[in-house]
Structure formats: C-alpha cells, structure tokens
Design a protein around this motif. Structure first.
Motif, PDB file in Angstrom:
ATOM      1  N   TYR A  20       0.847  -1.189   0.000  1.00 40.68           N
ATOM      2  CA  TYR A  20       0.000   0.000   0.000  1.00 40.68           C
ATOM      3  C   TYR A  20       0.883   1.239   0.000  1.00 40.68           C
ATOM      4  N   GLN A  21       0.390   2.294  -0.639  1.00 36.95           N
ATOM      5  CA  GLN A  21       0.993   3.607  -0.443  1.00 36.95           C
ATOM      6  C   GLN A  21      -0.072   4.449   0.226  1.00 36.95           C
ATOM      7  N   ILE A  22       0.307   5.149   1.304  1.00 41.46           N
ATOM      8  CA  ILE A  22      -0.620   6.001   2.039  1.00 41.46           C
ATOM      9  C   ILE A  22      -0.696   7.343   1.305  1.00 41.46           C
ATOM     10  N   VAL A  23      -1.889   7.676   0.794  1.00 36.37           N
ATOM     11  CA  VAL A  23      -2.059   8.876  -0.030  1.00 36.37           C
ATOM     12  C   VAL A  23      -3.246   9.704   0.465  1.00 36.37           C
ATOM     13  N   GLY A  24      -3.441  10.858  -0.166  1.00 38.71           N
ATOM     14  CA  GLY A  24      -4.561  11.728   0.158  1.00 38.71           C
ATOM     15  C   GLY A  24      -5.886  11.125  -0.281  1.00 38.71           C
ATOM     16  N   GLU A  25      -6.952  11.645   0.284  1.00 38.37           N
ATOM     17  CA  GLU A  25      -8.307  11.152   0.017  1.00 38.37           C
ATOM     18  C   GLU A  25      -8.618  11.100  -1.479  1.00 38.37           C
ATOM     19  N   ASP A  26      -8.245  12.139  -2.219  1.00 37.86           N
ATOM     20  CA  ASP A  26      -8.576  12.215  -3.642  1.00 37.86           C
ATOM     21  C   ASP A  26      -7.724  11.299  -4.505  1.00 37.86           C
ATOM     22  N   GLU A  27      -6.603  10.847  -3.983  1.00 34.24           N
ATOM     23  CA  GLU A  27      -5.698   9.983  -4.756  1.00 34.24           C
ATOM     24  C   GLU A  27      -6.000   8.504  -4.562  1.00 34.24           C
ATOM     25  N   ALA A  28      -6.750   8.181  -3.528  1.00 33.18           N
ATOM     26  CA  ALA A  28      -6.963   6.791  -3.131  1.00 33.18           C
ATOM     27  C   ALA A  28      -7.585   5.959  -4.244  1.00 33.18           C
ATOM     28  N   ASP A  29      -7.035   4.761  -4.423  1.00 33.85           N
ATOM     29  CA  ASP A  29      -7.558   3.779  -5.383  1.00 33.85           C
ATOM     30  C   ASP A  29      -7.059   2.420  -4.904  1.00 33.85           C
ATOM     31  N   ILE A  30      -7.900   1.714  -4.177  1.00 30.62           N
ATOM     32  CA  ILE A  30      -7.484   0.467  -3.531  1.00 30.62           C
ATOM     33  C   ILE A  30      -7.007  -0.561  -4.551  1.00 30.62           C
ATOM     34  N   LYS A  31      -7.571  -0.548  -5.769  1.00 30.42           N
ATOM     35  CA  LYS A  31      -7.136  -1.493  -6.803  1.00 30.42           C
ATOM     36  C   LYS A  31      -5.691  -1.242  -7.205  1.00 30.42           C
ATOM     37  N   GLU A  32      -5.249   0.009  -7.066  1.00 28.70           N
ATOM     38  CA  GLU A  32      -3.868   0.383  -7.399  1.00 28.70           C
ATOM     39  C   GLU A  32      -2.958   0.330  -6.165  1.00 28.70           C
ATOM     40  N   GLY A  33      -3.512  -0.055  -5.013  1.00 29.06           N
ATOM     41  CA  GLY A  33      -2.727  -0.097  -3.781  1.00 29.06           C
ATOM     42  C   GLY A  33      -2.543   1.272  -3.155  1.00 29.06           C
ATOM     43  N   LEU A  34      -3.365   2.248  -3.574  1.00 30.70           N
ATOM     44  CA  LEU A  34      -3.292   3.606  -3.035  1.00 30.70           C
ATOM     45  C   LEU A  34      -4.355   3.738  -1.956  1.00 30.70           C
ATOM     46  N   LEU A  35      -3.898   3.799  -0.720  1.00 34.66           N
ATOM     47  CA  LEU A  35      -4.761   3.741   0.452  1.00 34.66           C
ATOM     48  C   LEU A  35      -4.961   5.135   1.034  1.00 34.66           C
ATOM     49  N   SER A  36      -6.204   5.546   1.214  1.00 37.12           N
ATOM     50  CA  SER A  36      -6.501   6.858   1.790  1.00 37.12           C
ATOM     51  C   SER A  36      -5.937   6.963   3.202  1.00 37.12           C
ATOM     52  N   VAL A  37      -5.325   8.109   3.477  1.00 35.10           N
ATOM     53  CA  VAL A  37      -4.767   8.365   4.801  1.00 35.10           C
ATOM     54  C   VAL A  37      -5.850   8.280   5.883  1.00 35.10           C
ATOM     55  N   ASN A  38      -7.110   8.458   5.482  1.00 40.22           N
ATOM     56  CA  ASN A  38      -8.223   8.417   6.434  1.00 40.22           C
ATOM     57  C   ASN A  38      -8.845   7.033   6.593  1.00 40.22           C
ATOM     58  N   SER A  39      -8.349   6.041   5.847  1.00 43.31           N
ATOM     59  CA  SER A  39      -8.923   4.697   5.939  1.00 43.31           C
ATOM     60  C   SER A  39      -8.496   4.025   7.246  1.00 43.31           C
ATOM     61  N   PRO A  40      -9.292   3.070   7.727  1.00 48.99           N
ATOM     62  CA  PRO A  40      -8.940   2.376   8.975  1.00 48.99           C
ATOM     63  C   PRO A  40      -7.572   1.684   8.900  1.00 48.99           C
ATOM     64  N   ILE A  41      -7.241   1.085   7.748  1.00 46.54           N
ATOM     65  CA  ILE A  41      -5.953   0.392   7.628  1.00 46.54           C
ATOM     66  C   ILE A  41      -4.807   1.394   7.723  1.00 46.54           C
ATOM     67  N   ALA A  42      -4.908   2.500   6.987  1.00 44.38           N
ATOM     68  CA  ALA A  42      -3.846   3.514   7.019  1.00 44.38           C
ATOM     69  C   ALA A  42      -3.687   4.083   8.425  1.00 44.38           C
ATOM     70  N   ARG A  43      -4.799   4.368   9.079  1.00 38.95           N
ATOM     71  CA  ARG A  43      -4.718   4.928  10.447  1.00 38.95           C
ATOM     72  C   ARG A  43      -4.034   3.951  11.395  1.00 38.95           C
ATOM     73  N   ALA A  44      -4.268   2.642  11.187  1.00 36.35           N
ATOM     74  CA  ALA A  44      -3.636   1.633  12.044  1.00 36.35           C
ATOM     75  C   ALA A  44      -2.139   1.512  11.753  1.00 36.35           C
ATOM     76  N   LEU A  45      -1.738   1.731  10.484  1.00 33.26           N
ATOM     77  CA  LEU A  45      -0.333   1.574  10.097  1.00 33.26           C
ATOM     78  C   LEU A  45       0.531   2.786  10.444  1.00 33.26           C
ATOM     79  N   ILE A  46      -0.041   3.979  10.386  1.00 31.27           N
ATOM     80  CA  ILE A  46       0.743   5.198  10.600  1.00 31.27           C
ATOM     81  C   ILE A  46       1.391   5.189  11.982  1.00 31.27           C
ATOM     82  N   GLY A  47       2.678   5.498  11.976  1.00 32.45           N
ATOM     83  CA  GLY A  47       3.443   5.542  13.220  1.00 32.45           C
ATOM     84  C   GLY A  47       4.143   4.232  13.549  1.00 32.45           C
ATOM     85  N   LYS A  48       3.735   3.155  12.872  1.00 32.78           N
ATOM     86  CA  LYS A  48       4.369   1.848  13.115  1.00 32.78           C
ATOM     87  C   LYS A  48       5.633   1.745  12.258  1.00 32.78           C
TER      88      LYS A  48
END
Length: 158
Positions: free
Chosen positions: A105-133
């Motif tokens: 995954y790449q953690i990106v902005g809301e407008d860039e997100a595309d899960i099929k491309e592995g672009l994960l919104s910074v506001n998604s539950p997965i991204a929020r769980a990963l940030i800081g780890k």
C-alpha cells in the motif's frame, strides 16, 4: 483553512487534468455549443442541451480541482526523515494473516486513493492503524470483513 495532504504524484495528476480541462475539453464544448446554436431552435436541440450539460460538468470539475490545489499541502516523502516509521506518502509492504499474503500500500490523500492500485486513503482504517508503526510491528484493523491482523514487512519512501 484546512490543508489537504497530497503526494507529489497526486498533485501532478490534478494539475495535468486541470490543464486538459482548460485547454482541450472547455474549448471543445464551447465549439460544440456554438455549432448546436447554428442548428436553430434551442428548445428541441438535443446537441445543444447535451453540450451545455457537459460544459456544466467541466466547469464544476475545474472549480473542484482548483479548490483542492489551493488547499493542498504537497508532501514529498523522499525528503522527510521518518526514521523507518509509516507516514503519509510511505509505501508499506504488509503481511495479511487472513489471506496469508503480502500486500503493498501507499498512504495517499483522500482524492488519490484507489485500492485497486494499492493507493490507500490516509483516512482509511488500515492507514490509520499503520501510521506511526515500523518494520516488524503488528496491528489489528476492524474491517467490514472482520478483524484483520497485519505485520509490517517493509517501509519505503519513494
């Protein structure tokens, strides 16, 4: 004013779309409206109404992009010293226990997100769980499909 995080690539894509809308799409639809007007009665002129509707959509998208770019905080992850931690813009390889597979995954902005491309919104539950780890850390995420466990395999800044 609230700043909206955007990757360098995301900002470039928005700028390219804006340029295309202004230099190609807008002039094309203006010409289509002028041509449709020449056909006479506008009340029953389907080409005219379709072109006007398209013009409205183009103008709305132009305003939307301009607004996003005006509040964007463009973050170049290659210039941030994150010390191995997952941050906005980072690319993260994670091991998903439920599917017994590795996902990137790449953690990106809301407008860039595309899960099929592995672009994960910074506001998604997965991204929020990963940030800081960091590499080797594990986290649990409640998803619509149930609880998922992830282990961070690698963090890259590219």
């Amino acid at each position: 004013m609230k700043r909206t995080p955007l990757t360098v690539r995301g900002a470039e894509r928005l700028k390219a779309e804006l340029k295309k809308l202004k230099t190609e799409d807008r002039p094309r639809v203006v010409n289509a409206i002028a041509e449709a007007r020449e056909h006479g009665d506008l009340k029953e002129n389907a080409e005219y109404h379709a072109a006007r509707e398209e013009q409205g959509l183009i103008e709305a998208r132009i305003k939307d992009i301009e607004a996003k770019l005006s509040t964007a905080e463009i973050i170049d992850v290659t210039k941030v010293n994150a010390q191995g931690k997952v941050i906005f813009g980072a690319t993260v390889d994670v091991y998903d226990e439920a599917s017994d597979s590795e996902v990137t995954y790449q953690i990106v902005g809301e407008d860039e997100a595309d899960i099929k491309e592995g672009l994960l919104s910074v506001n998604s539950p997965i991204a929020r769980a990963l940030i800081g780890k960091e590499e080797g850390d594990e986290c649990e995420v409640e998803t619509p499909g149930g609880l998922r466990r992830y282990e961070i395999v690698e963090v890259r800044y590219q």
